[in-house]
Design an enzyme around this catalytic site. Structure first.
Site, PDB file in Angstrom:
ATOM      1  N   ASP A 158       0.863  -1.175   0.000  1.00  0.00           N
ATOM      2  CA  ASP A 158       0.000   0.000   0.000  1.00  0.00           C
ATOM      3  C   ASP A 158       0.905   1.233   0.000  1.00  0.00           C
ATOM      4  O   ASP A 158       2.119   1.119   0.193  1.00  0.00           O
ATOM      5  CB  ASP A 158      -0.888  -0.050   1.254  1.00  0.00           C
ATOM      6  CG  ASP A 158      -1.877   1.110   1.297  1.00  0.00           C
ATOM      7  OD1 ASP A 158      -2.364   1.493   0.232  1.00  0.00           O
ATOM      8  OD2 ASP A 158      -2.125   1.612   2.397  1.00  0.00           O
ATOM      9  N   THR A 179       0.013   4.844   1.501  1.00  0.00           N
ATOM     10  CA  THR A 179      -0.054   5.662   2.712  1.00  0.00           C
ATOM     11  C   THR A 179       0.195   4.812   3.964  1.00  0.00           C
ATOM     12  O   THR A 179      -0.508   3.832   4.208  1.00  0.00           O
ATOM     13  CB  THR A 179      -1.419   6.343   2.828  1.00  0.00           C
ATOM     14  OG1 THR A 179      -1.659   7.099   1.637  1.00  0.00           O
ATOM     15  CG2 THR A 179      -1.473   7.263   4.032  1.00  0.00           C
ATOM     16  N   ASP A 193      -1.578  -1.199   6.235  1.00  0.00           N
ATOM     17  CA  ASP A 193      -1.695  -0.725   7.617  1.00  0.00           C
ATOM     18  C   ASP A 193      -3.089  -0.253   7.997  1.00  0.00           C
ATOM     19  O   ASP A 193      -3.325   0.103   9.147  1.00  0.00           O
ATOM     20  CB  ASP A 193      -0.714   0.431   7.854  1.00  0.00           C
ATOM     21  CG  ASP A 193      -1.174   1.718   7.172  1.00  0.00           C
ATOM     22  OD1 ASP A 193      -1.789   1.617   6.091  1.00  0.00           O
ATOM     23  OD2 ASP A 193      -0.917   2.799   7.708  1.00  0.00           O
TER      24      ASP A 193
END
Length: 829
Positions: free
Chosen positions: A518, A520, A717
């Site tokens: 991912d 961000t 996350d």
């Protein structure tokens, strides 16, 4: 009536045997159970409900039964990864997992393999007790003054651990065994000395009686446990290493007894020139003593393999300083409650998780993150239990205590993972199932061949070599090959900031050839900041107020950045109605009777907002600079945007380069727009990325790659990453992310750094290499040792292997496997 049922919960032949015996104990039932496939074929005289079968199986262990369905066999039983239950702390388990996740309340030996049960570490740090140096009968659970003499109470020394108790008990028996075995060995070997000086003191027959008397403490005290385990293994037909030891040494001892009491029944080739029978009291006692030595060394090594958990437990301090009304008081760490204010002095360990309320300092978090550089902390920054304060004092508020702290969760995860069972273990399990019967058969064949074709005294040669075959074989080396490496490897990972949920994840990480990341919070710092607010109507403050008010209800990092920016600008937030977070797109709600939407272009399309060409061009220009841009629409008209920057982590570039160097394809999937994603991909030299991904898009991409035969790891996350993390072969969560993401993942990186993926990959490679070395050693040892013990070298080189040398080799085979596993502690990740 005969029916088939599927059994779950069986992990080895011992489990299969137990299930079969349990079912056959039921009235009117005849059952045959197989392990692979896990099926019970049951004949019954009258109909019996499946619930009745389940009731007796539940009493026998954690087994389940249901009517057979061919679809149940899609996953082989051996592929199941076994790990101890969370409540196993302080209980006992077999290090070879013969009965899967079964644990025992008391110490003893495994009913399947006979090995000593190992105590799972207590995951709570022991409560510190205090005593008076002058009056040791005074014991308190808190510091203070002695009620008798007034002296300050001092901490008590911790008691011996369970491993030390087991080791000390074995060492006591070892001393007894050595005390009596050495004289027996000297008496026996004296026959090799010309003009044997001992025969001038006593005749040979009398010395034989002396050997018998000296052997009794060794056989019936120091090493009696081996015969108990052997007998138990035969009764339950769970044949193991102790079956071979018991038969081999037992036959030698019984032969010696019969030879001593009834020498006339033996032919002359069994007798010495003195007319007495060749006795093997020295072989019996030396073999047993060497096996005991192996158990002693193994007990010592076991305590070292669980050293990682012990070291983690030591990180938690036993005391803390609580601040009440400006007064400092020392209390036990177990007495801390949420909301307590705690003073942390220079050099102190931080007692629980919380936030700094007063002061600032530099904190060494290397024991948690694996990074040696201290971290600067100020007011409102998080601090973690077990980390070490620098040279300044500060006050913190306790937010997570007891089992809620990160340290406690790490210890729990390490404990579960280090005692889980890797799929590669099925190789050893399949062989171990047939190992002991084959060795016994080889021993019998050895005796027959030597008795019929060997040189004189043929029977003596056959007898000795048959015992050597029994003694040298070691199924334990096979059984320990995998769990020891897993245990040490998981501990090594924990000290490097890589938390592994189970052994299956540790094994599969080595096979990963695609890593999906991912953007961000994974590639970037996850600490975005607002760089620009643009309004087409020149009312940035009002636009920011509406956006910040809307985003105050969102947990997304971009939303928090907007709220933080508004507070810095001292813009007051107002109430919002009808708030809704749309996963992967943004947020909507009603602010001051206006319908406000804040998010990406997909959200604008969903709410039907119009976007002017001029505004679109401005947004594209910002995106090409690598910024994340969110549209702002009020009443279905896009009136501006907020540009947010999120710095790329310094280690992301190096980590991605290293993964690609190792032949791993790295793909970035992000919910951000194409322009921003492309700018980030170019900075990272990524060849593949996809932008505008919703959670289901990430999930489908992983499924597509898996359908192509790729082994996929996914690093993320956020909550929106949870489905993809669960679908991936290996889900990797950033420790800085959400609890949902961490729960869905199989590996957690404490520091939230892509360099952790490199560490996890390197660790997995090192552990699998170590396991393969152990398995090769165990196979090679038995394949080479058994024929040599049988006497295969005698026709060519005149070499025979003494049973005593065989016992020494057998004892050190398991120790060698453990010693090789311990080398993982020094691997550089």
């Amino acid at each position: 009536m005969t029916y088939k049922y599927t059994i779950t919960g069986m992990f080895c032949d011992g489990c299969r045997t137990k299930v079969e015996k349990t079912l056959n104990a039921m009235e009117g039932v005849e059952a045959t159970v197989t392990l692979d496939p896990p099926i019970a074929t049951i004949s019954m005289q009258k109909p019996i409900q499946t619930t009745d079968f389940q009731e007796v199986l539940t009493a026998a262990g954690k087994y389940s039964i249901k009517v057979f369905n061919p679809n149940d066999l899609k996953l082989p039983v051996e592929e199941v990864a076994v790990e101890l239950p969370k409540n196993a702390a302080g209980k006992y388990y077999c290090p070879m997992f013969c009965e899967g996740e079964k644990v025992y309340d008391d110490a003893g030996d495994c009913p399947v393999c006979g090995m000593d049960l190992v105590k799972a570490p207590d995951l709570d740090s022991a409560k510190l007790l205090f005593t008076c140096p002058m009056h040791p009968e005074i014991v308190e659970d808190h510091p203070g003054a002695c009620p008798i003499c007034g002296m300050d109470l001092v901490p008590m020394e911790p008691k011996d651990s369970e491993e030390n108790k087991a080791y000390n008990e074995l060492w006591s028996k070892m001393k007894i065994a050595l005390l009596f075995t050495i004289p027996i060995f000297i008496i026996s070997m004296s026959d090799m000395i010309p003009n044997n000086p001992l025969t001038k003191i006593l005749d040979t027959q009398t010395w034989n009686w002396v050997q018998l008397v000296l052997s009794l403490p060794v056989v019936f005290y120091a090493c009696w446990m081996f015969f108990v385990r052997a007998w138990k293994s035969i009764l339950t037909w769970n044949l193991n290493m102790f079956t071979l030891i018991g038969i081999g040494s037992g036959v030698a001892f019984l032969f010696s007894l019969v030879g001593l009491f009834f020498p006339d029944i033996f032919p002359d080739e069994f007798k010495t020139h003195h007319g007495t029978v060749h006795l093997y009291f020295e072989a019996t006692t030396v073999i047993l003593t060497l096996v005991l030595l192996g158990q002693l060394l193994e007990a010592k090594a076991h305590s070292r393999t669980s050293g990682a958990i012990k070291e983690l437990l030591k990180l938690a301090p036993t005391q803390a300083t609580i601040v009440n009304d400006g007064v400092d008081k020392v209390i036990s760490i177990h007495d801390i409650k949420k909301g307590d204010l705690l003073r942390v002095k220079p050099g102190d360990k931080i007692p629980v998780d919380g936030k700094i309320t007063t002061g600032e300092s530099t904190i060494d978090e290397s024991m948690i993150s694996g990074e040696p550089i201290p971290v600067d902390k100020k007011i409102n920054d998080d601090v973690i239990a077990g980390t070490i304060n620098g040279n300044k004092s500060f006050v913190m508020v306790a937010e997570k205590v007891g089992s809620e702290t990160m340290l406690s969760q790490i210890v729990q995860m390490v404990n579960s993972a280090s005692r889980s069972r890797a799929p590669i273990q099925k190789v050893a399990d399949k062989i171990a199932k047939y190992f002991v019967p084959i060795v016994v058969l080889a021993s019998i064949v050895t005796f027959i061949v030597w008795a019929n074709f060997g040189p004189e005294p043929a029977l003596v040669y056959g007898f000795i070599n048959a015992i050597a075959v029994l003694i040298i074989a070691c199924p334990c080396a096979l059984g320990l090959a995998t769990p020891m490496s897993v245990m040490v490897g998981v501990g090594k990972g924990a000290h490097s900031g890589v938390l592994i949920k189970n052994a299956e994840a540790l094994e599969n990480m080595n096979k990963v050839n695609v890593v999906i990341i991912d953007k961000t919070g994974t590639i970037t710092e996850g600490k975005p900041s607002v760089e620009k607010v643009f309004s087409t109507q020149n009312n940035e403050a009002e636009l920011l107020r509406n956006c910040a008010s809307l985003n105050q209800y969102s947990e997304h990092p971009l939303a928090q950045a907007v709220v933080k920016f508004a507070k810095l600008k001292e813009i007051p937030l107002i109430e919002v109605n009808d708030f809704e977070a749309i996963s992967g797109k943004g947020v909507i709600g009603t602010v001051s009777n206006d319908k406000v939407a804040f998010g990406n272009k997909s959200l604008m399309e969903q709410v039907g907002a119009t976007v002017t060409t001029e505004l679109e061009n401005k947004i594209i220009a910002e995106q090409k600079l690598g910024k994340t841009v969110s549209y702002i629409a009020i009443n279905s008209v896009a009136l501006g945007f907020i540009a947010i920057t999120d710095a790329i982590k310094p280690t992301s570039v190096a980590a991605i380069e290293e993964l690609m160097r190792q032949g791993v394809e790295v793909i970035m999937l992000t919910g951000d727009n194409e322009n921003t994603a492309k700018a980030v991909a170019q900075e990272l030299n990524l060849s593949s990325f996809k932008a505008g991904c919703l959670p289901e898009d990430k999930l489908n991409e992983i499924k597509r790659l898996q359908a192509e035969g790729k082994i996929v790891a996914m690093a993320g996350d956020g909550i929106n990453d949870a489905p993809a993390l669960a679908q991936a072969d290996i889900g990797i969560a950033m420790g800085t992310g959400t609890d949902v993401a961490i729960e869905s993942a199989k590996i957690t990186l404490v520091k939230g750094d892509l360099q952790g993926i490199v560490k996890a990959k390197n660790l997995s490679h090192a552990v699998m290499k170590n396991i393969n070395q152990n398995l090769f050693f165990a196979f090679f040892y038995n394949v080479l040792g058994i024929p040599i013990a049988a006497g295969i070298l005698y026709p060519f080189f005149g070499i025979l292997l003494s049973p005593m040398i065989a016992a020494l080799a057998m004892s050190f085979s398991s120790v060698s496997v453990i010693a090789n596993a311990l080398r993982l502690r020094n691997v550089k990740l």
